[in-house]
Design a protein around this motif. Structure first.
Motif, mmCIF file in Angstrom:
data_model
loop_
_atom_site.group_PDB
_atom_site.id
_atom_site.type_symbol
_atom_site.label_atom_id
_atom_site.label_comp_id
_atom_site.label_asym_id
_atom_site.label_seq_id
_atom_site.Cartn_x
_atom_site.Cartn_y
_atom_site.Cartn_z
ATOM 1 N N ARG A 204 0.819 -1.211 0.000
ATOM 2 C CA ARG A 204 0.000 0.000 0.000
ATOM 3 C C ARG A 204 0.854 1.263 0.000
ATOM 4 N N TYR A 231 -5.397 5.010 -4.523
ATOM 5 C CA TYR A 231 -6.811 5.103 -4.188
ATOM 6 C C TYR A 231 -7.206 3.999 -3.208
ATOM 7 N N MET A 232 -8.222 4.271 -2.414
ATOM 8 C CA MET A 232 -8.762 3.299 -1.456
ATOM 9 C C MET A 232 -10.262 3.145 -1.667
ATOM 10 N N HIS A 236 -11.538 2.337 3.324
ATOM 11 C CA HIS A 236 -10.083 2.436 3.395
ATOM 12 C C HIS A 236 -9.404 1.134 3.808
ATOM 13 N N ARG A 237 -10.070 0.012 3.554
ATOM 14 C CA ARG A 237 -9.445 -1.264 3.924
ATOM 15 C C ARG A 237 -8.645 -1.866 2.772
ATOM 16 N N ALA A 239 -6.696 -1.091 -1.213
ATOM 17 C CA ALA A 239 -6.030 0.021 -1.899
ATOM 18 C C ALA A 239 -5.599 -0.403 -3.296
ATOM 19 N N LEU A 385 -8.377 10.533 5.658
ATOM 20 C CA LEU A 385 -7.899 9.495 4.739
ATOM 21 C C LEU A 385 -8.519 9.758 3.374
ATOM 22 N N ASN A 387 -8.027 9.942 -1.169
ATOM 23 C CA ASN A 387 -7.353 9.457 -2.363
ATOM 24 C C ASN A 387 -6.586 10.600 -3.014
ATOM 25 N N PRO A 396 -2.712 5.272 2.007
ATOM 26 C CA PRO A 396 -3.307 3.930 2.074
ATOM 27 C C PRO A 396 -2.749 3.061 3.200
ATOM 28 N N GLY A 399 -4.848 3.898 5.971
ATOM 29 C CA GLY A 399 -6.153 3.267 5.780
ATOM 30 C C GLY A 399 -6.163 1.825 6.271
ATOM 31 N N SER A 402 -6.425 1.827 9.972
ATOM 32 C CA SER A 402 -7.749 2.246 10.419
ATOM 33 C C SER A 402 -8.701 1.057 10.518
ATOM 34 N N TYR A 403 -8.782 0.255 9.451
ATOM 35 C CA TYR A 403 -9.695 -0.889 9.473
ATOM 36 C C TYR A 403 -9.180 -1.990 10.400
#
Length: 417
Positions: A204, A231-232, A236-237, A239, A385, A387, A396, A399, A402-403
């Protein structure tokens, strides 16, 4: 781990201890890999015929996926219900059923227990108790979902629908790369002595591709001066890092990298430039894209080298990456040879990929003796977060965290999602 694990709510600081903590690794197996996610198991093209099977892993759990005689795809944990022995001992093959060699308990393609030798004993002696029910002792099954030739599995009883889990942007790009029936070309496998999350950060990390990989920079496969982006999906899990080869000039790129003290002296040259040739196949014209699928899958297009990567966790300090190279079923001999030639860019000795394993091991080794401190993840900016149409970008990576933190139950107060 403590709820105040994260120094910043936007994940722009990553604590080094997250790559080493054994209790955290154990929790990842439960909350993530056996949690509400879809894990990339493999390709339908790996099991084209009835009876074909492939062994893979979900986290550190051994899993078999197969095609039965009705054409259905099934998956189950590769562990006998009797005494826990491994059932499928070869990485792939074709079988009539799945029989454990230890005591010959026999299972169907769906993992149902079909037979137990001497279940009634011999001459009225021994055997299983009278209330033993064969139907109640099958193998642990995974839910299966298919998308464009990819096989996904989940331990969850009620996972999110796969297309919702992937999201519109990922679906669009997977659809383009996987737009025709696939043909498997071969495998490569690599073991790296680093935490699995370092690898998933790496795929990522848009920033490193032309800095760590001189081959990318020299031959224009990936340069920060090109039209590109990271891009996500909406959560955002997942990418997608992308690039357009030829969207900058060599002189412009050399000057930019020299001005930033990255490249000095003469560049490498190739005697055979076909190794980096991009034959346009897709409408978008994207020449490089790395699609990372949470938690442990990757689909890549590097020029005309197409592949999938599946990740096996092997404890806090070790990860195994399997590269599956593929082409399209209607490729002619010339295109197949071109794809196989370009496969020299990826894998453990790949002209691009070989540096990744070394870089990750450098991080693991340097942070292991004293895991205090945090990594800086600020390329592309702090805060929301978003793109960006540039690969000077690490958003990313944030991101992913985060998840990850949501599933692990370790989100900081005011966390970015």
């Amino acid at each position: 781990m403590e709820m105040n694990l994260w120094p910043r709510a936007d994940y722009s600081r990553v604590p080094f201890n997250i790559y080493h903590d054994a209790s955290l690794y154990k929790r990842e197996q439960e909350k993530i890999f056996r949690g509400p996610v879809w894990c990339l198991l493999g390709l339908e093209a790996e099991i084209p015929k009835p009876g074909d099977f492939r062994v893979t892993y979900v986290g550190d759990v051994p899993v078999v996926f197969n095609r039965d005689h009705e054409g259905r795809i099934n998956a189950f944990v590769n562990r006998c219900a009797h005494r826990g022995a491994e059932i499928a001992r070869e990485p792939y093959g074709n079988v009539k059923d799945f029989t454990c060699i230890y005591h010959n308990w026999c299972y169907s393609f769906a993992g149902e227990l079909m037979g137990v030798p001497f279940v009634k004993g011999v001459k009225g002696k021994g055997g299983m108790p009278a209330d033993f029910e064969i139907k109640q002792h099958g193998l642990q099954r995974l839910r299966i979902a298919l998308f464009r030739g990819l096989v996904f599995g989940s331990f969850s009883d009620a996972p999110e629908p796969l297309e919702s889990y992937l999201g519109e942007m990922i679906i669009e790009n997977l659809t383009e790369v996987l737009g025709k029936p696939l043909r498997r070309l071969g495998y490569q496998k690599q073991r790296v002595f680093a935490n699995w999350k370092l690898y998933m950060e790496n795929v990522r990390d848009a920033y490193h591709a032309s800095l760590l990989h001189e081959f990318n920079r020299t031959f224009g496969l990936s340069r920060l001066t090109q039209t590109s982006g990271a891009y996500m999906d909406a959560r955002h899990r997942h990418a997608m890092l992308f690039q357009f080869k030829g969207s900058d000039a060599d002189g412009e790129a050399r000057k930019a990298y020299a001005d930033d003290r990255v490249q000095r002296g003469d560049y490498m040259t190739l005697n055979d430039a076909s190794l980096v040739q991009h034959v346009r196949e897709h409408k978008s014209g994207i020449s490089t894209r790395i699609i990372s699928l949470f938690p442990s899958g990757v689909v890549h297009q590097i020029a005309n080298c197409l592949g999938m990567r599946r990740i096996r966790t092997r404890g806090p300090g070790e990860v195994e990456i399997e590269f599956v190279q593929f082409g399209y079923a209607d490729d002619d001999e010339q295109m197949t040879a071109h794809r196989v030639n370009q496969a020299n860019m990826v894998g453990p000795a790949g002209l691009i990929s070989m540096e990744d394993g070394e870089a990750l091991e450098l991080v693991q080794r340097a942070t292991s003796p004293n895991a205090a401190g945090d990594g800086i993840v600020e390329m592309g900016g702090r805060g929301p977060l978003v793109n960006l149409d540039t690969r000077v970008n690490e958003i990313p990576v944030r991101g992913f965290w985060s998840y990850y933190s949501e599933l692990m139950g370790i989100e900081p107060a005011g966390a970015e999602r």
